[in-house]
Motif scaffolding. Structure first.
Motif, short mmCIF file in Angstrom:
data_model
loop_
_atom_site.label_atom_id
_atom_site.label_comp_id
_atom_site.label_asym_id
_atom_site.label_seq_id
_atom_site.Cartn_x
_atom_site.Cartn_y
_atom_site.Cartn_z
N ASN A 297 32.01 23.05 12.60
CA ASN A 297 31.80 21.59 12.65
C ASN A 297 31.93 21.05 14.06
O ASN A 297 32.02 19.84 14.26
N SER A 298 31.99 21.95 15.05
CA SER A 298 32.08 21.66 16.49
C SER A 298 33.48 21.27 16.96
O SER A 298 33.68 21.14 18.17
N ARG A 299 34.40 21.06 16.04
CA ARG A 299 35.77 20.80 16.48
C ARG A 299 36.28 22.02 17.25
O ARG A 299 35.89 23.15 17.00
N SER A 300 37.13 21.74 18.24
CA SER A 300 37.60 22.82 19.08
C SER A 300 39.12 22.78 19.19
O SER A 300 39.74 21.71 19.08
N GLU A 301 39.69 23.93 19.37
CA GLU A 301 41.12 24.04 19.63
C GLU A 301 41.31 24.88 20.88
O GLU A 301 40.52 25.79 21.16
N MET A 302 42.37 24.54 21.62
CA MET A 302 42.77 25.44 22.69
C MET A 302 44.23 25.81 22.46
O MET A 302 45.03 25.01 21.93
N ASN A 303 44.55 27.01 22.82
CA ASN A 303 45.87 27.55 22.61
C ASN A 303 46.43 28.04 23.94
O ASN A 303 45.71 28.64 24.74
N LEU B 166 48.02 17.09 31.69
CA LEU B 166 47.17 16.35 30.76
C LEU B 166 45.96 17.24 30.47
O LEU B 166 45.28 17.67 31.39
N TYR B 167 45.74 17.53 29.21
CA TYR B 167 44.61 18.37 28.83
C TYR B 167 43.53 17.47 28.24
O TYR B 167 43.74 16.79 27.23
N LEU B 168 42.38 17.50 28.89
CA LEU B 168 41.26 16.65 28.48
C LEU B 168 40.16 17.49 27.87
O LEU B 168 39.87 18.59 28.34
N CYS B 169 39.56 16.97 26.83
CA CYS B 169 38.36 17.61 26.34
C CYS B 169 37.19 16.64 26.45
O CYS B 169 37.38 15.42 26.48
N ALA B 170 36.02 17.19 26.56
CA ALA B 170 34.81 16.39 26.70
C ALA B 170 33.74 16.97 25.79
O ALA B 170 33.66 18.18 25.61
N GLN C 131 47.10 20.24 41.24
CA GLN C 131 45.83 20.97 41.24
C GLN C 131 44.64 20.09 40.85
O GLN C 131 43.49 20.53 40.95
N GLY C 132 44.90 18.88 40.41
CA GLY C 132 43.80 18.00 40.02
C GLY C 132 43.19 18.41 38.70
O GLY C 132 43.84 18.98 37.84
N LEU C 133 41.89 18.14 38.58
CA LEU C 133 41.14 18.45 37.36
C LEU C 133 40.51 19.82 37.51
O LEU C 133 39.71 20.05 38.41
N GLN C 134 40.86 20.72 36.59
CA GLN C 134 40.32 22.07 36.64
C GLN C 134 39.70 22.44 35.30
O GLN C 134 40.31 22.21 34.25
N PHE C 135 38.54 23.04 35.38
CA PHE C 135 37.80 23.45 34.19
C PHE C 135 38.46 24.66 33.54
O PHE C 135 38.78 25.64 34.21
N LEU C 136 38.65 24.56 32.23
CA LEU C 136 39.23 25.67 31.48
C LEU C 136 38.15 26.51 30.82
O LEU C 136 38.03 27.70 31.07
N VAL D 274 31.71 21.43 23.69
CA VAL D 274 33.05 20.92 23.96
C VAL D 274 33.59 21.67 25.17
O VAL D 274 33.59 22.91 25.21
N SER D 275 34.05 20.92 26.15
CA SER D 275 34.66 21.49 27.35
C SER D 275 36.10 21.04 27.43
O SER D 275 36.45 19.95 27.00
N TRP D 276 36.93 21.87 28.04
CA TRP D 276 38.35 21.57 28.23
C TRP D 276 38.68 21.59 29.72
O TRP D 276 38.20 22.46 30.46
N TYR D 277 39.54 20.65 30.11
CA TYR D 277 40.01 20.56 31.49
C TYR D 277 41.52 20.36 31.50
O TYR D 277 42.08 19.72 30.62
N GLN D 278 42.15 20.89 32.53
CA GLN D 278 43.56 20.66 32.78
C GLN D 278 43.69 19.73 33.98
O GLN D 278 43.03 19.94 35.00
#
Lengths: 114, 113
Positions: A71-77, A88-92, A41-46, A32-36
């Motif tokens: 279970n692979s679920r992810s959270e970001m804080n 907009l916070y995107l996960c992939a 600033q466009g799309l930036q990898f978190l 799981v990856s997170w992007y802002q």
């Protein structure tokens, strides 16, 4: 097969508060990856998590953190929210760390900080 | 550090016309290259990717892209644009070690009837 789901879809917070966003990957996916995404600033990898371990981290302050469950679920804080955290916070999710596999993106969580 | 440049912020084409979106990258080794599309209020959808081999890659929705190492480019093309192609398009590069991607600033495509 269900796609990547993110909750909540929309969120309004006040400066100084903290927020937790959730991402449920496609069944069987372990990465799981997170992007802002912001207009400026466009799309930036978190960060990226694989099998509950952080594998990569982008250039963001320590206020941004994440974790992944068994279970692979992810959270970001995000703690001590600032106006600039509105985004907009995107996960992939992906089945592997191998980049040859497609990453599937969720619809995102729209965070507004007032 | 790797970087991606999409020189065109906005492009308007007529429906049925051909399309080329430009992408230039900076990366020391052989890059992993991607094109994504984002419709309003949606996440990103992968159009195509290049890792190695044939430098002309075919993707979904009739898109193709050509990798040119000498020009550090990976331009996206479509022979005939449909109104439903109106969206924002992002070029991205990865290093293959994990799924971290560096994105370009995006090109917003508008389609005139």
């Amino acid at each position: 097969k269900a796609g990547v789901t993110q909750t909540p879809r929309y969120l309004i917070k006040t400066r100084g508060q903290q927020v937790t966003l959730s991402c449920s990957p496609i069944s069987g996916h372990r990465s799981v990856s997170w992007y802002q995404q912001t207009p400026g600033q466009g799309l930036q990898f978190l960060f990226e998590y694989f099998s509950e371990t952080q594998r990569n981290k982008g250039n963001f302050p320590g206020r941004f953190s994440g974790r992944q469950f068994s279970n692979s679920r992810s959270e970001m804080n995000v703690s001590t929210l600032e106006l600039g955290d509105s985004a907009l916070y995107l996960c992939a999710s992906s089945p592997s760390l191998d980049s040859s596999y497609e990453q599937y993106f969720g619809p995102g969580t729209r965070l507004t900080v007032t | 550090a790797q970087s991606v440049t999409q020189p065109d912020i906005h492009i308007t084409v007529s429906e049925g016309a051909s399309l080329e979106l430009r992408c230039n990258y900076s990366y020391g080794a052989t890059p992993y290259l991607f094109w994504y599309v984002q419709s309003p209020g949606q996440g990103l959808q992968l159009l195509l990717k290049y890792f190695s081999g044939d430098t002309l890659v075919q993707g979904i929705k009739g898109f193709e892209a050509e990798f040119k190492r000498s020009q550090s480019s990976f331009n996206l093309r479509k022979p005939s644009v449909h109104w439903s192609d109106a969206a924002e398009y992002f070029c991205a590069v990865g290093d293959g070690a994990g799924n971290m991607l560096t994105f370009g600033g995006g090109t917003r495509l508008m389609v005139k009837p």
